[in-house]
Design a protein around this motif. Structure first.
Motif, PDB file in Angstrom:
ATOM      1  N   SER A  92       0.836  -1.207   0.000  1.00 29.59           N
ATOM      2  CA  SER A  92       0.000   0.000   0.000  1.00 29.59           C
ATOM      3  C   SER A  92       0.870   1.256   0.000  1.00 29.59           C
ATOM      4  N   LYS A  93       0.270   2.348  -0.376  1.00 26.62           N
ATOM      5  CA  LYS A  93       0.982   3.621  -0.391  1.00 26.62           C
ATOM      6  C   LYS A  93       1.444   3.996   1.005  1.00 26.62           C
ATOM      7  N   LYS A  94       0.607   3.713   1.998  1.00 31.00           N
ATOM      8  CA  LYS A  94       0.941   4.023   3.387  1.00 31.00           C
ATOM      9  C   LYS A  94       2.170   3.226   3.845  1.00 31.00           C
ATOM     10  N   THR A  95       2.212   1.950   3.510  1.00 35.46           N
ATOM     11  CA  THR A  95       3.353   1.113   3.899  1.00 35.46           C
ATOM     12  C   THR A  95       4.635   1.608   3.243  1.00 35.46           C
ATOM     13  N   LEU A  96       4.566   1.973   1.981  1.00 36.19           N
ATOM     14  CA  LEU A  96       5.745   2.484   1.291  1.00 36.19           C
ATOM     15  C   LEU A  96       6.222   3.805   1.895  1.00 36.19           C
ATOM     16  N   GLU A  97       5.300   4.637   2.297  1.00 37.59           N
ATOM     17  CA  GLU A  97       5.680   5.910   2.936  1.00 37.59           C
ATOM     18  C   GLU A  97       6.380   5.670   4.266  1.00 37.59           C
ATOM     19  N   ASP A  98       5.983   4.610   4.974  1.00 36.17           N
ATOM     20  CA  ASP A  98       6.604   4.303   6.267  1.00 36.17           C
ATOM     21  C   ASP A  98       7.972   3.634   6.093  1.00 36.17           C
ATOM     22  N   LEU A  99       8.073   2.727   5.122  1.00 34.37           N
ATOM     23  CA  LEU A  99       9.298   1.945   4.987  1.00 34.37           C
ATOM     24  C   LEU A  99      10.334   2.604   4.080  1.00 34.37           C
ATOM     25  N   ALA A 100       9.876   3.278   3.050  1.00 37.50           N
ATOM     26  CA  ALA A 100      10.800   3.931   2.114  1.00 37.50           C
ATOM     27  C   ALA A 100      10.253   5.318   1.768  1.00 37.50           C
ATOM     28  N   PRO A 101      10.298   6.251   2.729  1.00 35.37           N
ATOM     29  CA  PRO A 101       9.620   7.546   2.576  1.00 35.37           C
ATOM     30  C   PRO A 101      10.146   8.406   1.425  1.00 35.37           C
ATOM     31  N   LYS A 102      11.365   8.233   1.039  1.00 33.80           N
ATOM     32  CA  LYS A 102      11.943   9.064  -0.011  1.00 33.80           C
ATOM     33  C   LYS A 102      12.055   8.338  -1.368  1.00 33.80           C
ATOM     34  N   ALA A 103      11.413   7.230  -1.461  1.00 29.46           N
ATOM     35  CA  ALA A 103      11.462   6.491  -2.730  1.00 29.46           C
ATOM     36  C   ALA A 103      10.511   7.120  -3.739  1.00 29.46           C
ATOM     37  N   ASP A 104      11.015   7.371  -4.922  1.00 29.77           N
ATOM     38  CA  ASP A 104      10.158   7.970  -5.948  1.00 29.77           C
ATOM     39  C   ASP A 104       9.165   6.951  -6.489  1.00 29.77           C
ATOM     40  N   SER A 105       9.641   5.813  -6.912  1.00 33.37           N
ATOM     41  CA  SER A 105       8.783   4.761  -7.449  1.00 33.37           C
ATOM     42  C   SER A 105       9.535   3.440  -7.374  1.00 33.37           C
TER      43      SER A 105
END
Length: 295
Positions: A92-105
């Motif tokens: 999910s978008k939320k999980t990605l924001e928590d685990l890799a907050p600065k990842a573009d894609s």
């Protein structure tokens, strides 16, 4: 007297009478006919014996062939899951924001059959200037196994690969303080392997969660490090994040194979795909955990 007269006639060279000559010829013919009949009977007997032997061999061969054809070919139960979700959309978008907050894609791994093997990775570098930076690397890979009559059922092949993935994580080169623990409520079986990797940029905390759901194996790699003087992230927090990502990835696999509205059964794909068991069970290619240069 008659026999004596006959001997006298032979001694004198008198030719035999026609009647005596005919009787002698008749006796000779009977002898020749009887002698000729013997080899004919032997030849006939020999042919009869050989023919019977060949017939026996042919009948035995026919029985063997019939026995082989009567045996059923081995079958195995069909694999439960027939496809994989889109790899860069399993979290999910939320999980990605928590685990890799600065990842573009996400960067999708190379694969010639995404229904069998798929993966995606994310890089995140939170640069705080003179205060240092926080680095995170996250990767999700999925491998699906088909049932095969010669190798076994898909879930058994997946279990074997699951075990191998754990062993590989536990024996990673340069790993320090290796710990392994089970993970609950994540597919049919799951474990996490955690360890430290010391590099010139700093100490990296590595977490690898391996999970199996039916005939699919999901592997989540997640590591973090504090660079340029920033503090090292808490390993327990990273483990929790990696387990969360693994549960979401497993749920995405299950959802991708859920029965559709037309009443189709899960695990049946719309088109055939190559089995992972036919390709040496290699996961999709992915980037190695990076160690970015400090600012």
């Amino acid at each position: 007297m008659q026999r004596r007269a006959q001997r006298d006639q032979r001694d004198l060279g008198v030719p035999p009478t026609p009647s005596r000559q005919w009787g002698r010829a008749k006796r000779l013919r009977r002898a020749f006919v009887g002698a000729a009949a013997v080899p004919v009977m032997l030849v006939a007997a020999g042919c009869s014996s050989d023919s019977g032997s060949d017939d026996g061999k042919e009948k035995a061969a026919d029985k063997t062939a019939a026995s082989k054809s009567a045996k059923p070919s081995p079958t195995v139960q069909a694999a439960a899951y027939g496809k994989l979700p889109e790899p860069c959309s399993v979290l999910s978008k939320k999980t990605l924001e928590d685990l890799a907050p600065k990842a573009d894609s996400g960067k999708e791994g190379a694969s010639n059959d995404t229904a069998t093997r798929a993966g995606c990775s994310w890089d995140s570098l939170d640069d705080n200037g003179v205060k240092g930076s926080q680095f995170r690397w996250l990767s999700v890979s999925m491998l699906r196994f088909e049932s095969d009559a010669s190798r076994g059922e898909g879930d058994k092949l997946a279990h074997d690969y699951y075990t191998k993935q754990l062993q590989d994580a536990q024996s990673a080169q340069g790993a320090k303080s290796v710990k392994t623990a089970p993970v609950s409520v994540t597919g049919d079986e799951a474990s996490v392997v955690r360890y430290d990797l010391k590099k010139k940029e700093g100490t990296f905390k590595q977490q690898t969660v391996v999970a199996r759901v039916e005939n699919v194996v999901v592997t989540v790699d997640y590591n973090g490090a504090g660079l340029a003087g920033d503090k090292t992230p808490d390993a327990d927090d990273l483990v929790k994040d990696a387990q969360k990502a693994a549960k979401e990835a497993v749920a995405a696999v299950t959802k991708a194979n859920t029965a559709d509205t037309d009443g189709g059964k899960p695990g049946t794909s719309s088109s055939p795909s190559k089995s992972a068991s036919d390709s040496d069970a290699k996961p999709p290619s992915k980037s190695s955990p990076k160690s970015p240069k400090s600012s």
